[in-house]
Each structure stands twice: as C-alpha cells, then as structure tokens.
Design a protein around this motif. Sequence first.
Motif, PDB file in Angstrom:
ATOM      1  N   ALA A 107      43.455  75.686   2.667  1.00  0.00           N
ATOM      2  CA  ALA A 107      44.114  75.122   3.844  1.00  0.00           C
ATOM      3  C   ALA A 107      43.540  73.743   4.178  1.00  0.00           C
ATOM      4  CB  ALA A 107      43.960  76.063   5.039  1.00  0.00           C
ATOM      5  N   LEU A 108      42.223  73.590   4.030  1.00  0.00           N
ATOM      6  CA  LEU A 108      41.596  72.294   4.270  1.00  0.00           C
ATOM      7  C   LEU A 108      42.012  71.276   3.207  1.00  0.00           C
ATOM      8  CD1 LEU A 108      38.022  73.539   5.214  1.00  0.00           C
ATOM      9  CD2 LEU A 108      39.555  72.286   6.726  1.00  0.00           C
ATOM     10  N   GLY A 109      42.049  71.717   1.966  1.00  0.00           N
ATOM     11  CA  GLY A 109      42.427  70.812   0.890  1.00  0.00           C
ATOM     12  C   GLY A 109      43.840  70.287   1.026  1.00  0.00           C
ATOM     13  N   ALA A 110      44.720  71.134   1.568  1.00  0.00           N
ATOM     14  CA  ALA A 110      46.116  70.719   1.742  1.00  0.00           C
ATOM     15  C   ALA A 110      46.262  69.571   2.730  1.00  0.00           C
ATOM     16  CB  ALA A 110      46.956  71.911   2.202  1.00  0.00           C
ATOM     17  N   ALA A 111      45.245  69.355   3.546  1.00  0.00           N
ATOM     18  CA  ALA A 111      45.299  68.262   4.533  1.00  0.00           C
ATOM     19  C   ALA A 111      45.270  66.888   3.894  1.00  0.00           C
ATOM     20  CB  ALA A 111      44.133  68.402   5.514  1.00  0.00           C
ATOM     21  N   PHE A 112      45.007  66.827   2.584  1.00  0.00           N
ATOM     22  CA  PHE A 112      44.868  65.541   1.908  1.00  0.00           C
ATOM     23  C   PHE A 112      46.063  65.180   1.026  1.00  0.00           C
ATOM     24  CE2 PHE A 112      40.629  66.889   2.967  1.00  0.00           C
ATOM     25  CZ  PHE A 112      39.971  65.721   3.316  1.00  0.00           C
ATOM     26  N   VAL A 113      47.057  66.052   0.908  1.00  0.00           N
ATOM     27  CA  VAL A 113      48.090  65.843  -0.108  1.00  0.00           C
ATOM     28  C   VAL A 113      49.357  65.180   0.420  1.00  0.00           C
ATOM     29  CG1 VAL A 113      47.230  67.800  -1.429  1.00  0.00           C
ATOM     30  CG2 VAL A 113      49.081  68.160   0.210  1.00  0.00           C
ATOM     31  N   PHE A 114      49.450  64.965   1.720  1.00  0.00           N
ATOM     32  CA  PHE A 114      50.676  64.434   2.298  1.00  0.00           C
ATOM     33  C   PHE A 114      50.830  62.939   2.021  1.00  0.00           C
ATOM     34  CE2 PHE A 114      49.815  68.207   4.822  1.00  0.00           C
ATOM     35  CZ  PHE A 114      51.070  68.782   4.953  1.00  0.00           C
ATOM     36  N   THR A 115      52.054  62.522   1.721  1.00  0.00           N
ATOM     37  CA  THR A 115      52.371  61.091   1.640  1.00  0.00           C
ATOM     38  C   THR A 115      52.986  60.598   2.944  1.00  0.00           C
ATOM     39  OG1 THR A 115      54.513  61.642   0.645  1.00  0.00           O
ATOM     40  CG2 THR A 115      52.682  61.137  -0.853  1.00  0.00           C
ATOM     41  N   ASP A 116      53.628  61.500   3.675  1.00  0.00           N
ATOM     42  CA  ASP A 116      54.194  61.164   4.974  1.00  0.00           C
ATOM     43  C   ASP A 116      53.098  61.317   6.034  1.00  0.00           C
ATOM     44  OD1 ASP A 116      55.460  61.941   7.665  1.00  0.00           O
ATOM     45  OD2 ASP A 116      57.209  61.237   6.548  1.00  0.00           O
ATOM     46  N   LEU A 117      52.748  60.234   6.693  1.00  0.00           N
ATOM     47  CA  LEU A 117      51.618  60.262   7.621  1.00  0.00           C
ATOM     48  C   LEU A 117      51.894  61.121   8.850  1.00  0.00           C
ATOM     49  CD1 LEU A 117      50.347  56.572   7.513  1.00  0.00           C
ATOM     50  CD2 LEU A 117      49.595  58.556   6.191  1.00  0.00           C
ATOM     51  N   GLN A 118      53.123  61.158   9.316  1.00  0.00           N
ATOM     52  CA  GLN A 118      53.456  62.001  10.470  1.00  0.00           C
ATOM     53  C   GLN A 118      53.305  63.473  10.117  1.00  0.00           C
ATOM     54  OE1 GLN A 118      57.396  60.666  11.759  1.00  0.00           O
ATOM     55  NE2 GLN A 118      56.446  59.534  13.440  1.00  0.00           N
ATOM     56  N   ASP A 121      49.542  64.231   9.840  1.00  0.00           N
ATOM     57  CA  ASP A 121      48.864  64.336  11.129  1.00  0.00           C
ATOM     58  C   ASP A 121      49.250  65.616  11.853  1.00  0.00           C
ATOM     59  OD1 ASP A 121      47.652  61.946  10.589  1.00  0.00           O
ATOM     60  OD2 ASP A 121      48.965  60.744  11.889  1.00  0.00           O
ATOM     61  N   ALA A 122      50.509  66.030  11.740  1.00  0.00           N
ATOM     62  CA  ALA A 122      50.952  67.277  12.369  1.00  0.00           C
ATOM     63  C   ALA A 122      50.265  68.473  11.718  1.00  0.00           C
ATOM     64  CB  ALA A 122      52.471  67.401  12.267  1.00  0.00           C
ATOM     65  N   TYR A 123      50.164  68.436  10.388  1.00  0.00           N
ATOM     66  CA  TYR A 123      49.486  69.522   9.668  1.00  0.00           C
ATOM     67  C   TYR A 123      48.021  69.612  10.085  1.00  0.00           C
ATOM     68  CZ  TYR A 123      47.539  72.364   5.924  1.00  0.00           C
ATOM     69  OH  TYR A 123      46.888  73.353   5.225  1.00  0.00           O
ATOM     70  N   ARG A 124      47.355  68.459  10.128  1.00  0.00           N
ATOM     71  CA  ARG A 124      45.935  68.451  10.478  1.00  0.00           C
ATOM     72  C   ARG A 124      45.700  68.909  11.907  1.00  0.00           C
ATOM     73  NH1 ARG A 124      43.496  62.883   7.685  1.00  0.00           N
ATOM     74  NH2 ARG A 124      43.838  63.525   5.519  1.00  0.00           N
ATOM     75  N   ALA A 125      46.592  68.533  12.810  1.00  0.00           N
ATOM     76  CA  ALA A 125      46.456  68.951  14.202  1.00  0.00           C
ATOM     77  C   ALA A 125      46.593  70.457  14.329  1.00  0.00           C
ATOM     78  CB  ALA A 125      47.498  68.247  15.073  1.00  0.00           C
ATOM     79  N   ASN A 126      47.570  71.038  13.628  1.00  0.00           N
ATOM     80  CA  ASN A 126      47.758  72.489  13.658  1.00  0.00           C
ATOM     81  C   ASN A 126      46.592  73.201  12.974  1.00  0.00           C
ATOM     82  OD1 ASN A 126      49.410  74.958  14.081  1.00  0.00           O
ATOM     83  ND2 ASN A 126      49.456  74.967  11.845  1.00  0.00           N
ATOM     84  N   LEU A 127      46.096  72.615  11.898  1.00  0.00           N
ATOM     85  CA  LEU A 127      44.956  73.194  11.200  1.00  0.00           C
ATOM     86  C   LEU A 127      43.741  73.264  12.120  1.00  0.00           C
ATOM     87  CD1 LEU A 127      43.750  74.116   8.435  1.00  0.00           C
ATOM     88  CD2 LEU A 127      43.176  71.723   8.031  1.00  0.00           C
ATOM     89  N   THR A 128      43.479  72.173  12.816  1.00  0.00           N
ATOM     90  CA  THR A 128      42.320  72.087  13.693  1.00  0.00           C
ATOM     91  C   THR A 128      42.448  72.998  14.917  1.00  0.00           C
ATOM     92  OG1 THR A 128      41.876  69.812  13.002  1.00  0.00           O
ATOM     93  CG2 THR A 128      40.930  70.521  15.104  1.00  0.00           C
TER      94      THR A 128
END
Length: 209
Positions: A107-118, A121-128
């Motif tokens: 789940a943490l690693g997936a935070a680095f694979v996005f090309t779309d910044l929005q 950021d949404a993924y990281r916010a939900n993860l956190t």
Amino acid sequence: MTFPKFKLTYWDAKIRAEPIRLAFAINGIPFEDERVSREHFAAELKQSAPFGQVPILTVDDKLVLAQSTAILRYVGKIGPVKLYPEDPIKAIIADQLISHVQDIESALGAAFVFTDLQQRDAYRANLTANVLPTRLKQLDEFIAQHVSQSDEITIGDLYVYQLNTGFLTTTGFAFTGQPKNSVAGFEHIQKVVEKVKSHPAVAEWEARH
C-alpha cells in the motif's frame, strides 16, 4: 558450526534485504553483504537473476536463491537460533505477520506509481488518514493476541521491525507528507520493535550500518 559461503545481493537499502541481514547477524552466520546499484544490476545481473530481481542469495558460489521471504525462511532455519519456528503454530503466526506487513508495504509502495498528481495526492491522503492507521491497528491487535512477550525473536518480528525502520521513518522508504511516527501510538508493535532493536547482534549491526 560450519556454514556454507553466503553472498546476499541487494541495493544499498534496508527494505527487503534487511530482515535477512538481521537473521544472519542474530545467528552469527558470516555472509558477504553485496550492495549493488540499479545500473549495475540491470547491466550485469538481471539476466541471470532468478525472476530478474533482488534480493538473491548465492550459496557456495553456485546455488542462487531468490524471493526475499523464501530466503528469510531458509536463513531462519539454518542457524542455532531457530528464527523460523519449528512449531507449526508459531511458524504460521510468523508467516501471518510477514504477509500483513507486506500488505502494508504494498500500500505504501503504491503511493509512488501515480503519474496524475491529483490522483496521487488523493491516494496518499486516504492512505495516511485511513488505510495505514487501520492496517497498523490490525497488526497491533494481532501481536497482542498471538506474539510471545518473551525475548524470543522470529522472522515475523524481523519484518515488523523492518516495517518501522525501513518504511515508516524519515530515513526509510517514505513519501513527502507521510507521518514519520506512524507506529508511535501502537504499544504492541513498539514492543516488538524494541525487542528486536535491543538484541545485542542487532544493536551491533545497526551501529556498523
């Protein structure tokens, strides 16, 4: 006790190799800690590496073993300290710890694979805010119920320790904005981390690396 000649090959990082390194250290098993660049791996090692990835463990310059968890189980069986328990219930508890930590790491690693910044950021916010606290709470409760409070260490404990030192710290594998004290409020995770950290062989290894 006589051991084969071991060479563990990985990046100059903790993550997947560190539990294996600690398993060697706890058992006093000599090994070559080969740390390679990604460029060197791609040019020189990738074609011959099983599954095309690291870590790999070379035994007596001929047998090449792959997959980090498989290598860790192997190393956990061969030393005088049986880090991979012979008791099947204790073994499956260790395996469950590893699998759950790997889920968190994925789940943490997936935070680095996005090309779309929005989207990133949404993924990281939900993860956190949601995913990480939930998964850590599950881990804390599992440890409270199933993990020995003695000084006994298993390969599962090494994975929990590495989750803290390699993924959830400022020096580890963390993204910008990720809380740096993610496990601070989880008593039983902290007990496992401290148990591993205070082992003399681990303390010596950490002091040298």
